[in-house]
Design a protein around this motif. Structure first.
Motif, PDB file in Angstrom:
ATOM      1  N   UNK A 192       0.834  -1.202   0.000  1.00 22.76           N
ATOM      2  CA  UNK A 192       0.000   0.000   0.000  1.00 22.76           C
ATOM      3  C   UNK A 192       0.872   1.257   0.000  1.00 22.76           C
ATOM      4  N   UNK A 193       1.933   1.249   0.792  1.00 22.01           N
ATOM      5  CA  UNK A 193       2.847   2.395   0.829  1.00 22.01           C
ATOM      6  C   UNK A 193       3.539   2.587  -0.513  1.00 22.01           C
ATOM      7  N   UNK A 194       3.886   1.484  -1.153  1.00 24.45           N
ATOM      8  CA  UNK A 194       4.553   1.580  -2.452  1.00 24.45           C
ATOM      9  C   UNK A 194       3.595   2.104  -3.522  1.00 24.45           C
ATOM     10  N   UNK A 198       3.995   5.560  -5.789  1.00 23.23           N
ATOM     11  CA  UNK A 198       3.874   5.659  -7.244  1.00 23.23           C
ATOM     12  C   UNK A 198       2.821   6.699  -7.634  1.00 23.23           C
ATOM     13  N   UNK A 199       1.746   6.770  -6.868  1.00 23.59           N
ATOM     14  CA  UNK A 199       0.741   7.809  -7.127  1.00 23.59           C
ATOM     15  C   UNK A 199       1.329   9.200  -6.896  1.00 23.59           C
ATOM     16  N   UNK A 200       2.161   9.324  -5.873  1.00 19.14           N
ATOM     17  CA  UNK A 200       2.809  10.610  -5.602  1.00 19.14           C
ATOM     18  C   UNK A 200       3.763  10.990  -6.731  1.00 19.14           C
ATOM     19  N   UNK A 201       4.428   9.989  -7.302  1.00 14.74           N
ATOM     20  CA  UNK A 201       5.318  10.252  -8.439  1.00 14.74           C
ATOM     21  C   UNK A 201       4.524  10.771  -9.635  1.00 14.74           C
ATOM     22  N   UNK A 202       3.375  10.161  -9.884  1.00 10.96           N
ATOM     23  CA  UNK A 202       2.538  10.612 -11.001  1.00 10.96           C
ATOM     24  C   UNK A 202       2.038  12.031 -10.762  1.00 10.96           C
ATOM     25  N   UNK A 207       2.305  17.929 -11.840  1.00 15.99           N
ATOM     26  CA  UNK A 207       2.441  19.280 -11.290  1.00 15.99           C
ATOM     27  C   UNK A 207       3.688  19.992 -11.796  1.00 15.99           C
ATOM     28  N   UNK A 208       4.806  19.275 -11.834  1.00 16.62           N
ATOM     29  CA  UNK A 208       6.087  19.923 -12.122  1.00 16.62           C
ATOM     30  C   UNK A 208       6.588  19.747 -13.552  1.00 16.62           C
ATOM     31  N   UNK A 209       6.014  18.811 -14.287  1.00 14.83           N
ATOM     32  CA  UNK A 209       6.478  18.580 -15.658  1.00 14.83           C
ATOM     33  C   UNK A 209       5.386  18.917 -16.668  1.00 14.83           C
ATOM     34  N   UNK A 210       4.275  18.217 -16.592  1.00 14.25           N
ATOM     35  CA  UNK A 210       3.217  18.392 -17.594  1.00 14.25           C
ATOM     36  C   UNK A 210       2.659  19.811 -17.572  1.00 14.25           C
TER      37      UNK A 210
END
Length: 224
Positions: A192-194, A198-202, A207-210
């Motif tokens: 669940x933490x992992x 991954x959701x935080x990475x998306x 937020x910072x790239x797209x």
């Protein structure tokens, strides 16, 4: 008592400690990966526009943060997308590449738990095998008691050893089930933490790239 139960308890302990070791290593890796979310590799200036001409700025910032971005899920995802943008100059492909890489990361995460799932399946099975072996030995001992004992008092005394063997046999299954349950609970929380990471990475990429992407005039002319 532990040494009298054959080789099955040793196998249960072996697979249990192996599983816990894998979970501990994965936990440490996840803690290390989460540190990448604290870095802001895209300039915070509101006037900054991410395009094929400014990609090198972001890539240089990433390499200033870490030596090898490939060791980080987040940075590796960004590097792949921005490298494509730098080489092909197509801003519209960046979001698609990030999504594709996110799917790949999720698939890799699921695959990394395959061995643990096998251990969680095998540990209870080993417990049942130990119980079956213990029952067969106890039943065989019961037959010997009936053959060798003539008086009721002797039968009662001999049966105490047989019933003790039955208790030992069922303890093997109990140990295996407890071990499998404990490992499964840890695996569930870690997975669940992992998934949240991954959701935080998306979310970070959006937020910072797209959101920083802009189609430059010369790119529009090339598309035409």
């Amino acid at each position: 008592m532990f040494t009298r139960r054959g080789f099955i308890p040793y196998l249960i302990c072996f697979f249990s400690f192996w599983s816990l070791s894998i979970l501990f290593i994965k936990y440490r890796k996840l803690s290390f990966q989460k540190k990448s979310l604290a870095y802001i590799v895209v300039p915070s200036d509101t006037s900054f526009v991410l395009s094929s001409t400014t990609v090198d700025t972001v890539i240089d910032n990433i390499y200033e943060c870490v030596d090898d971005p490939r060791h980080f899920v987040l940075f590796n995802r960004i590097i792949i997308a921005l490298s494509n943008l730098r080489n092909l100059g197509r801003v519209t492909d960046v979001d698609e590449i990030l999504r594709s890489q996110a799917v790949h990361d999720e698939s890799s995460m699921e695959t990394s738990y395959a061995l643990l799932s096998g251990f969680i399946w095998a540990i209870p099975v080993l417990g049942f095998i130990g119980t079956v072996l213990g029952l067969s030995q106890a039943i065989g001992g019961f037959g010997k008691v009936l053959q060798t004992s003539e008086e009721l008092s002797q039968i009662k005394t001999s049966l105490q050893g047989v019933t003790g063997g039955l208790a030992t046999a069922f303890e093997t299954t109990l140990q295996a089930l407890i071990a499998a349950l404990f490992i499964q609970l840890i695996l569930t929380f870690l997975k669940k933490s992992e998934e949240e990471f991954l959701d935080s990475c998306s979310e970070y990429c959006i937020t910072n790239i797209v959101n920083k992407l802009r189609i430059m005039p010369f790119e529009t002319q090339n598309d035409n």
